[in-house]
Write a protein that holds these residues in place. Structure first.
Motif, PDB file in Angstrom:
ATOM      1  N   ALA A  28       0.828  -1.209   0.000  1.00 11.52           N
ATOM      2  CA  ALA A  28       0.000   0.000   0.000  1.00 11.52           C
ATOM      3  C   ALA A  28       0.865   1.263   0.000  1.00 11.52           C
ATOM      4  CB  ALA A  28      -0.922   0.001   1.221  1.00 11.52           C
ATOM      5  N   THR A  29       2.021   1.177   0.601  1.00 17.27           N
ATOM      6  CA  THR A  29       2.922   2.337   0.669  1.00 17.27           C
ATOM      7  C   THR A  29       3.793   2.456  -0.572  1.00 17.27           C
ATOM      8  OG1 THR A  29       3.018   2.146   3.080  1.00 17.27           O
ATOM      9  CG2 THR A  29       4.761   3.429   2.021  1.00 17.27           C
ATOM     10  N   ASN A  30       4.308   1.333  -1.059  1.00 15.88           N
ATOM     11  CA  ASN A  30       5.349   1.367  -2.089  1.00 15.88           C
ATOM     12  C   ASN A  30       4.887   1.037  -3.500  1.00 15.88           C
ATOM     13  OD1 ASN A  30       7.219   1.864  -0.013  1.00 15.88           O
ATOM     14  ND2 ASN A  30       7.582  -0.325   0.315  1.00 15.88           N
ATOM     15  N   ARG A  31       3.652   0.619  -3.665  1.00 14.74           N
ATOM     16  CA  ARG A  31       3.229   0.129  -4.975  1.00 14.74           C
ATOM     17  C   ARG A  31       3.369   1.211  -6.046  1.00 14.74           C
ATOM     18  NH1 ARG A  31      -0.519   3.639  -7.193  1.00 14.74           N
ATOM     19  NH2 ARG A  31      -2.179   4.186  -5.733  1.00 14.74           N
ATOM     20  N   THR A  32       3.652   0.753  -7.268  1.00 18.61           N
ATOM     21  CA  THR A  32       3.696   1.643  -8.422  1.00 18.61           C
ATOM     22  C   THR A  32       2.383   1.511  -9.180  1.00 18.61           C
ATOM     23  OG1 THR A  32       4.605  -0.047  -9.893  1.00 18.61           O
ATOM     24  CG2 THR A  32       6.188   1.274  -8.603  1.00 18.61           C
ATOM     25  N   GLU A  33       2.183   2.370 -10.161  1.00 18.39           N
ATOM     26  CA  GLU A  33       0.978   2.272 -10.976  1.00 18.39           C
ATOM     27  C   GLU A  33       0.950   0.949 -11.741  1.00 18.39           C
ATOM     28  OE1 GLU A  33      -1.706   4.203 -11.076  1.00 18.39           O
ATOM     29  OE2 GLU A  33      -0.796   5.333  -9.426  1.00 18.39           O
ATOM     30  N   GLU A  34       2.126   0.500 -12.153  1.00 19.49           N
ATOM     31  CA  GLU A  34       2.194  -0.781 -12.866  1.00 19.49           C
ATOM     32  C   GLU A  34       1.832  -1.937 -11.932  1.00 19.49           C
ATOM     33  OE1 GLU A  34       5.291  -3.494 -15.546  1.00 19.49           O
ATOM     34  OE2 GLU A  34       5.964  -1.618 -14.612  1.00 19.49           O
ATOM     35  N   ASP A  35       2.322  -1.875 -10.686  1.00 20.04           N
ATOM     36  CA  ASP A  35       1.957  -2.902  -9.701  1.00 20.04           C
ATOM     37  C   ASP A  35       0.444  -2.966  -9.545  1.00 20.04           C
ATOM     38  OD1 ASP A  35       4.600  -3.598  -9.056  1.00 20.04           O
ATOM     39  OD2 ASP A  35       4.734  -2.029  -7.526  1.00 20.04           O
ATOM     40  N   LEU A  36      -0.168  -1.798  -9.361  1.00 19.33           N
ATOM     41  CA  LEU A  36      -1.614  -1.724  -9.153  1.00 19.33           C
ATOM     42  C   LEU A  36      -2.366  -2.278 -10.354  1.00 19.33           C
ATOM     43  CD1 LEU A  36      -3.933  -0.753  -7.335  1.00 19.33           C
ATOM     44  CD2 LEU A  36      -3.787   1.467  -8.478  1.00 19.33           C
ATOM     45  N   LYS A  37      -1.917  -1.919 -11.548  1.00 19.87           N
ATOM     46  CA  LYS A  37      -2.568  -2.397 -12.770  1.00 19.87           C
ATOM     47  C   LYS A  37      -2.519  -3.916 -12.856  1.00 19.87           C
ATOM     48  CE  LYS A  37      -2.209  -2.215 -17.825  1.00 19.87           C
ATOM     49  NZ  LYS A  37      -1.428  -1.695 -18.987  1.00 19.87           N
ATOM     50  N   ASN A  38      -1.369  -4.502 -12.553  1.00 19.46           N
ATOM     51  CA  ASN A  38      -1.219  -5.953 -12.637  1.00 19.46           C
ATOM     52  C   ASN A  38      -2.116  -6.675 -11.632  1.00 19.46           C
ATOM     53  OD1 ASN A  38       0.721  -5.727 -14.655  1.00 19.46           O
ATOM     54  ND2 ASN A  38       2.433  -5.744 -13.212  1.00 19.46           N
ATOM     55  N   ILE A  39      -2.206  -6.120 -10.416  1.00 18.78           N
ATOM     56  CA  ILE A  39      -3.065  -6.736  -9.386  1.00 18.78           C
ATOM     57  C   ILE A  39      -4.535  -6.621  -9.780  1.00 18.78           C
ATOM     58  CG2 ILE A  39      -3.765  -6.662  -6.963  1.00 18.78           C
ATOM     59  CD1 ILE A  39      -0.955  -5.495  -6.359  1.00 18.78           C
ATOM     60  N   GLU A  40      -4.933  -5.463 -10.289  1.00 10.88           N
ATOM     61  CA  GLU A  40      -6.325  -5.254 -10.706  1.00 10.88           C
ATOM     62  C   GLU A  40      -6.708  -6.195 -11.841  1.00 10.88           C
ATOM     63  OE1 GLU A  40      -7.086  -0.540  -9.674  1.00 10.88           O
ATOM     64  OE2 GLU A  40      -6.186  -1.078 -11.598  1.00 10.88           O
ATOM     65  N   GLU A  41      -5.772  -6.475 -12.746  1.00 10.68           N
ATOM     66  CA  GLU A  41      -6.057  -7.385 -13.861  1.00 10.68           C
ATOM     67  C   GLU A  41      -6.346  -8.792 -13.358  1.00 10.68           C
ATOM     68  OE1 GLU A  41      -2.766  -7.152 -16.534  1.00 10.68           O
ATOM     69  OE2 GLU A  41      -3.427  -5.258 -17.427  1.00 10.68           O
ATOM     70  N   ILE A  42      -5.623  -9.199 -12.325  1.00 13.00           N
ATOM     71  CA  ILE A  42      -5.860 -10.525 -11.753  1.00 13.00           C
ATOM     72  C   ILE A  42      -7.258 -10.609 -11.159  1.00 13.00           C
ATOM     73  CG2 ILE A  42      -5.192 -12.112  -9.895  1.00 13.00           C
ATOM     74  CD1 ILE A  42      -3.290 -12.164 -12.231  1.00 13.00           C
ATOM     75  N   VAL A  43      -7.670  -9.583 -10.424  1.00  6.89           N
ATOM     76  CA  VAL A  43      -8.991  -9.585  -9.799  1.00  6.89           C
ATOM     77  C   VAL A  43     -10.086  -9.587 -10.863  1.00  6.89           C
ATOM     78  CG1 VAL A  43     -10.574  -8.335  -8.282  1.00  6.89           C
ATOM     79  CG2 VAL A  43      -8.151  -8.478  -7.710  1.00  6.89           C
ATOM     80  N   THR A  44      -9.879  -8.853 -11.957  1.00  6.81           N
ATOM     81  CA  THR A  44     -10.846  -8.843 -13.053  1.00  6.81           C
ATOM     82  C   THR A  44     -11.017 -10.240 -13.639  1.00  6.81           C
ATOM     83  OG1 THR A  44     -10.324  -6.551 -13.646  1.00  6.81           O
ATOM     84  CG2 THR A  44     -11.352  -7.910 -15.346  1.00  6.81           C
ATOM     85  N   ARG A  45      -9.908 -10.944 -13.820  1.00  2.00           N
ATOM     86  CA  ARG A  45      -9.959 -12.311 -14.349  1.00  2.00           C
ATOM     87  C   ARG A  45     -10.628 -13.246 -13.346  1.00  2.00           C
ATOM     88  NH1 ARG A  45      -4.059 -13.858 -16.082  1.00  2.00           N
ATOM     89  NH2 ARG A  45      -5.129 -15.825 -16.593  1.00  2.00           N
ATOM     90  N   GLN A  46     -10.385 -13.032 -12.054  1.00  3.02           N
ATOM     91  CA  GLN A  46     -11.039 -13.859 -11.037  1.00  3.02           C
ATOM     92  C   GLN A  46     -12.543 -13.639 -11.050  1.00  3.02           C
ATOM     93  OE1 GLN A  46      -8.734 -12.498  -7.602  1.00  3.02           O
ATOM     94  NE2 GLN A  46      -7.887 -14.554  -7.371  1.00  3.02           N
TER      95      GLN A  46
END
Length: 249
Positions: free
Chosen positions: A134-152
């Motif tokens: 939550a403190t260190n994430r980059t925009e790319e990190d966030l995008k990759n995590i969000e893509e996983i949740v969308t697929r789930q």
């Protein structure tokens, strides 16, 4: 009166000797020291076995024993074929995770440790992992995590990709923490305690899990460590409760 471990002045003798090791150990320790000192770089091919045996003045069988031992330590890898040979293993934080995975899997299979013990440690590590994400994430990190949740969200409970998606979700959060050692351990322990394999994964549990993942992502998105911790603890507690209920059947 002096003892056998003291010299005439009464003081203990200076230790100058060292254990004499076998030729195989000498070869192994010399190559290992060269790798750890950076004299042999990651990905570099060792000299041919015949040449190494000549350099160390040992038999080919002795040399191969040493190389096998180095291979089991994940320090070198043998590549077959005409262009193959013994190469220094490419070592990064993922290599650490692979070693942990293998060790934990073996201990679980042999009954040396219990599932609950591994799950407890995993939960303890996922809290600092998600707070740091939550403190260190980059925009790319966030995008990759969000893509996983969308697929789930789009997947059905019988989709064979569910275990991989769940593992990727937690692993990507750990990587977003910025701490590679922490990421290695979280990924390894999640692999050993993959919740999907221990759950009675009904559509209801699947939907609730996705909702909990979304809450975790929102906290990471807003860079709120406290909310991220609360969300991951709620999620892991929910999973543990359902796993326990399923195992009790």
């Amino acid at each position: 009166m002096t003892t056998s471990t003291q010299n005439e002045s009464g003081s203990s003798p200076k230790i100058i000797g060292r254990t004499v090791v076998r030729p195989r150990q000498q070869v192994e320790e010399t190559i290992k020291a060269a790798i750890l000192a950076g004299e042999l770089r990651s990905g570099e091919m060792l000299p041919p076995e015949a040449e190494l045996a000549r350099q160390f003045n040992v038999s080919r069988s002795t040399l191969r024993e040493a190389l096998r031992s180095l291979s089991t330590q994940n320090l070198i890898i043998k590549v077959p074929g005409a262009r193959g040979g013994n190469f220094v293993q490419s070592v990064d934080y993922r290599s650490l995770g692979n070693v942990v995975i293998e060790s934990v899997d073996n201990l679980l299979a042999l009954g040396g440790i219990d599932f609950d013990e591994v799950a407890d440690v995993r939960q303890q590590l996922e809290v600092p992992s998600v707070r740091l994400a939550a403190t260190n994430r980059t925009e790319e990190d966030l995008k990759n995590i969000e893509e996983i949740v969308t697929r789930q969200k789009e997947a059905t409970v019988d989709d064979p990709s569910i275990p991989d998606l769940d593992r990727d979700f937690h692993t990507l959060i750990a990587q977003a923490s910025g701490n590679r050692v922490l990421a290695s351990f979280v990924a390894a322990l999640h692999h050993a305690t993959e919740p999907v394999h221990y759950l009675d994964l009904s559509p209801e549990v699947g939907r609730e899990t996705v909702k909990q993942h979304q809450a975790i992502v929102r906290a990471i998105d807003t860079q709120d460590p406290a909310a991220a911790e609360a969300a991951i603890v709620h999620h892991l507690t929910y999973l543990r409760r359902h796993i326990s209920a399923h195992q009790a059947k």
